[in-house]
Design a protein around this motif. Sequence first.
Motif, PDB file in Angstrom:
ATOM      1  N   SER A 178      -5.400   9.287  16.278  1.00 19.31           N
ATOM      2  CA  SER A 178      -4.498   8.204  15.917  1.00 19.31           C
ATOM      3  C   SER A 178      -3.685   7.779  17.137  1.00 19.31           C
ATOM      4  O   SER A 178      -4.150   7.875  18.276  1.00 19.31           O
ATOM      5  N   SER A 179      -2.467   7.343  16.896  1.00 21.09           N
ATOM      6  CA  SER A 179      -1.575   6.929  17.971  1.00 21.09           C
ATOM      7  C   SER A 179      -0.149   6.996  17.453  1.00 21.09           C
ATOM      8  O   SER A 179       0.139   6.547  16.335  1.00 21.09           O
ATOM      9  N   GLY A 180       0.724   7.558  18.263  1.00 22.45           N
ATOM     10  CA  GLY A 180       2.120   7.626  17.851  1.00 22.45           C
ATOM     11  C   GLY A 180       2.773   6.272  17.758  1.00 22.45           C
ATOM     12  O   GLY A 180       3.801   6.100  17.096  1.00 22.45           O
TER      13      GLY A 180
ATOM     14  N   LYS B 205      -4.100   2.332  12.604  1.00 22.71           N
ATOM     15  CA  LYS B 205      -3.854   3.752  12.848  1.00 22.71           C
ATOM     16  C   LYS B 205      -3.000   4.358  11.729  1.00 22.71           C
ATOM     17  O   LYS B 205      -3.171   5.535  11.378  1.00 22.71           O
TER      18      LYS B 205
ATOM     19  N   GLU C 198      -4.252   7.550   9.319  1.00 21.32           N
ATOM     20  CA  GLU C 198      -3.499   8.757   8.985  1.00 21.32           C
ATOM     21  C   GLU C 198      -3.408   8.957   7.475  1.00 21.32           C
ATOM     22  O   GLU C 198      -3.409  10.097   6.982  1.00 21.32           O
TER      23      GLU C 198
ATOM     24  N   ARG D 152      -2.152  12.712  17.527  1.00 20.26           N
ATOM     25  CA  ARG D 152      -1.465  11.507  17.992  1.00 20.26           C
ATOM     26  C   ARG D 152      -1.246  11.613  19.500  1.00 20.26           C
ATOM     27  O   ARG D 152      -0.251  12.171  19.951  1.00 20.26           O
TER      28      ARG D 152
ATOM     29  N   SER E 144      -0.412  16.181  11.331  1.00 17.88           N
ATOM     30  CA  SER E 144      -0.492  15.242  12.445  1.00 17.88           C
ATOM     31  C   SER E 144       0.157  15.898  13.650  1.00 17.88           C
ATOM     32  O   SER E 144       1.355  16.189  13.635  1.00 17.88           O
TER      33      SER E 144
ATOM     34  N   ASP F 271       1.433  15.762  17.309  1.00 19.84           N
ATOM     35  CA  ASP F 271       1.866  14.868  18.391  1.00 19.84           C
ATOM     36  C   ASP F 271       1.611  15.539  19.737  1.00 19.84           C
ATOM     37  O   ASP F 271       2.099  16.645  19.989  1.00 19.84           O
TER      38      ASP F 271
END
Length: 249
Positions: free
Chosen positions: A144-146, A163, A167, A188, A242, A244
């Motif tokens: 994904s992406s923060g 994204k 999630e 992420r 998730s 990070d």
Amino acid sequence: MSKENFFLNKYVLVTGASSGIGFQVAKDFLKLGAKVSAHYNENSLGIKKLLKHSIKNNCKIIQGDLSNTNDIKKLWREHVNWSANKIDFLINNAGYSRSVEFEKLNENEWDKAMAVNVRAPFLLSKFAMKIMLKKKFGRIINVSSGGWLYGGGPQTIHYSTSKGALEALTKALAKIGSKHQVLVNTIRPGATDTSFHEKIGRKDTTQRAKLVPLGRLASPAEISHAIVFLCSKLSSYITNSSLDVRGGE
């Protein structure tokens, strides 16, 4: 724990493996003794470099446009034919992002982001879980992406929204897989030193790096290490999470 013994001869499918994070992930799995199906779309030169890290035919290169459902199905068929219907780890890494101002964002751009970033992981996860649930083992990692947590930027609304949906998909799949030891998690990545920045029109990453508490961009290897960890024995009690990897952002 010996990672080499754990990953030896296990089957991995990595999407978007021709550059950046995906290339590093495929490379790392090959080094750990896994057999890797490495997907790419257009970057044939990049994916060929991966073969330098392959021994004993343990790498299968597969081309496909993940915005096209037929190509997704073809990708899966080629993987199962090569692996004799085996899969242990699915890394949904491929992503579509093109910098487009909100006023100019059209349905085609929106739909392509959703197709590549959400529909493709859904379909591949569905195919993979059919095998994993029966075997009562498997790992699915969605990259994904923060940025989506903050709504993204005005030029990447389609990317950030997709994204967020990815999630949500992770959480749903994790519930299905948990009773069968199929663990599903999200990574992420933070700002990483890849060609992604060029794709969204960022020519100089200096200012972006200054926003990271650690003061630098991540290397692809640092993201890959987290993905490998979530596929290892060390993560046997982690699902629906998730992670990070964002340098403190």
